[in-house]
Design an enzyme around this catalytic site. Sequence first.
Site, PDB file in Angstrom:
ATOM      1  N   ARG A 119      50.230 -14.198  13.334  1.00  0.00           N
ATOM      2  CA  ARG A 119      51.641 -14.294  13.725  1.00  0.00           C
ATOM      3  C   ARG A 119      52.277 -15.457  12.981  1.00  0.00           C
ATOM      4  O   ARG A 119      52.517 -16.531  13.535  1.00  0.00           O
ATOM      5  CB  ARG A 119      51.758 -14.446  15.234  1.00  0.00           C
ATOM      6  CG  ARG A 119      51.605 -13.104  15.943  1.00  0.00           C
ATOM      7  CD  ARG A 119      51.871 -13.181  17.415  1.00  0.00           C
ATOM      8  NE  ARG A 119      52.156 -11.859  17.957  1.00  0.00           N
ATOM      9  CZ  ARG A 119      52.234 -11.592  19.244  1.00  0.00           C
ATOM     10  NH1 ARG A 119      52.067 -12.551  20.133  1.00  0.00           N
ATOM     11  NH2 ARG A 119      52.495 -10.368  19.660  1.00  0.00           N
ATOM     12  N   GLN A 124      55.443 -11.357   9.431  1.00  0.00           N
ATOM     13  CA  GLN A 124      56.244 -10.720  10.480  1.00  0.00           C
ATOM     14  C   GLN A 124      56.418  -9.219  10.272  1.00  0.00           C
ATOM     15  O   GLN A 124      56.372  -8.441  11.222  1.00  0.00           O
ATOM     16  CB  GLN A 124      57.623 -11.386  10.568  1.00  0.00           C
ATOM     17  CG  GLN A 124      57.620 -12.675  11.368  1.00  0.00           C
ATOM     18  CD  GLN A 124      59.018 -13.247  11.512  1.00  0.00           C
ATOM     19  OE1 GLN A 124      59.895 -12.998  10.683  1.00  0.00           O
ATOM     20  NE2 GLN A 124      59.226 -14.029  12.552  1.00  0.00           N
ATOM     21  N   ASP A 127      53.381  -7.306  11.619  1.00  0.00           N
ATOM     22  CA  ASP A 127      52.908  -7.675  12.956  1.00  0.00           C
ATOM     23  C   ASP A 127      53.015  -6.490  13.917  1.00  0.00           C
ATOM     24  O   ASP A 127      53.987  -6.350  14.661  1.00  0.00           O
ATOM     25  CB  ASP A 127      53.711  -8.874  13.467  1.00  0.00           C
ATOM     26  CG  ASP A 127      53.205  -9.411  14.792  1.00  0.00           C
ATOM     27  OD1 ASP A 127      52.251  -8.837  15.345  1.00  0.00           O
ATOM     28  OD2 ASP A 127      53.772 -10.406  15.286  1.00  0.00           O
ATOM     29  N   SER A 130      53.291  -7.156  17.804  1.00  0.00           N
ATOM     30  CA  SER A 130      54.638  -7.434  18.309  1.00  0.00           C
ATOM     31  C   SER A 130      55.475  -6.165  18.391  1.00  0.00           C
ATOM     32  O   SER A 130      56.194  -5.943  19.368  1.00  0.00           O
ATOM     33  CB  SER A 130      55.335  -8.466  17.416  1.00  0.00           C
ATOM     34  OG  SER A 130      54.746  -9.746  17.589  1.00  0.00           O
ATOM     35  N   TYR A 224      50.230 -17.798  21.532  1.00  0.00           N
ATOM     36  CA  TYR A 224      49.619 -17.309  22.765  1.00  0.00           C
ATOM     37  C   TYR A 224      49.368 -18.470  23.720  1.00  0.00           C
ATOM     38  O   TYR A 224      49.375 -19.643  23.337  1.00  0.00           O
ATOM     39  CB  TYR A 224      48.279 -16.611  22.463  1.00  0.00           C
ATOM     40  CG  TYR A 224      48.418 -15.340  21.686  1.00  0.00           C
ATOM     41  CD1 TYR A 224      48.945 -14.193  22.277  1.00  0.00           C
ATOM     42  CD2 TYR A 224      48.035 -15.269  20.350  1.00  0.00           C
ATOM     43  CE1 TYR A 224      49.071 -13.013  21.569  1.00  0.00           C
ATOM     44  CE2 TYR A 224      48.164 -14.094  19.630  1.00  0.00           C
ATOM     45  CZ  TYR A 224      48.680 -12.971  20.244  1.00  0.00           C
ATOM     46  OH  TYR A 224      48.813 -11.803  19.541  1.00  0.00           O
TER      47      TYR A 224
END
Length: 373
Positions: A119, A124, A127, A130, A224
């Site tokens: 991440r 991005q 990902d 997500s 996280y």
Amino acid sequence: MRIAVVRETRAGETRVALVPDLVPRLVGLGHEVLVEPGAGLGALHADEEYAAAGAVLDERAVEAADLVLAVQPPDVGTARRIRRGAALVAFLAPGQELGLVADLRELGVTAFAMELVPRTSRAQSMDALSSQSLVSGYRCAIVCAGLLRRFFPLNMTAAGTVPPAQVVVLGAGVAGLQAIATARRLGAVVKAYDVRAAAAEEIRSMGAQAIELDLPTLDGAGGYAREMSEERAALQRELLAPYVAAADGLITTAAVPGRTAPVLVTAAMVEAMRPGSVVVDLAADSGGNVEGSVPGEVVRLGHAQVWGGRNVPAQMPGPASRLYAQNVVSLVELLTVDGALAPDLGDDILDACCVTADGVVRHEPTRALLEEV
């Protein structure tokens, strides 16, 4: 390069690794896209759409491919059809699929796990965790609204005023924030909690009230949360109990890939909720945030209905597949140089998500687990 799109075989999996709209993007880069017949049917994409987009329908696509694209970890039969020296991109769940990892190692397949994409800002567009969490968060709020036998929004009528539903969301990652946003758009009053320090401001930015407990935050690596001690977990449950009891709808979204989901809500906390209340446990598949939730089922605890999530993104296969395919194509572009498969395993993204290469297991946690077997 020949790129194969597999027909998923796992029960309940409706997604597909590549949607027709993105086939021209790969063909334009000089690749040949081979699609197993029926691969897109679960996501409502007919074979004819792939053919019209420039793909070739081929029952033996996997055997012919230099790169195989999938959503779920392939079954043994599919994995053993991948030719030596080819590559695989999929959600691999390497910690749970040790037999598959061992097979891929012996077959000389270079395997990349989408859930291990870091991440970072540069990653991005790849990902997939997500993007699929976005789908799950939306779905959770819709399920909660559907099961709750009352309005979400405030209604003021000549017959009187109907107050809005009170919704509590636990966990404010991508899924939790999307659940908050969707519940707010539907008109509910939303309160939310997360153990990370930055989450309170993110919750408020979605128009919800941040629940603030007198507890230290648990910020961890990669965005996280850190694992909490049982003593802290018990105190957190005690402090959250009044908020849970007052809620018409409770949505829990706290999960970390590769780890058992933390128990945030006990059965006793659910039993204290009002008649007609609804609990949606997105993390039921990974152990559950709610004691007593069952993946894929609606059970009753006290007066509340408890919905356990099972492969929630697959319940919205159209948008889930489109988002996942975008992630996959971005990774494919990183894997190739001048149209040929040439992964640079020194690249920080590819190094992080590569599970097997050159006959060895490169992912250290998975290698350690295999050595224990």
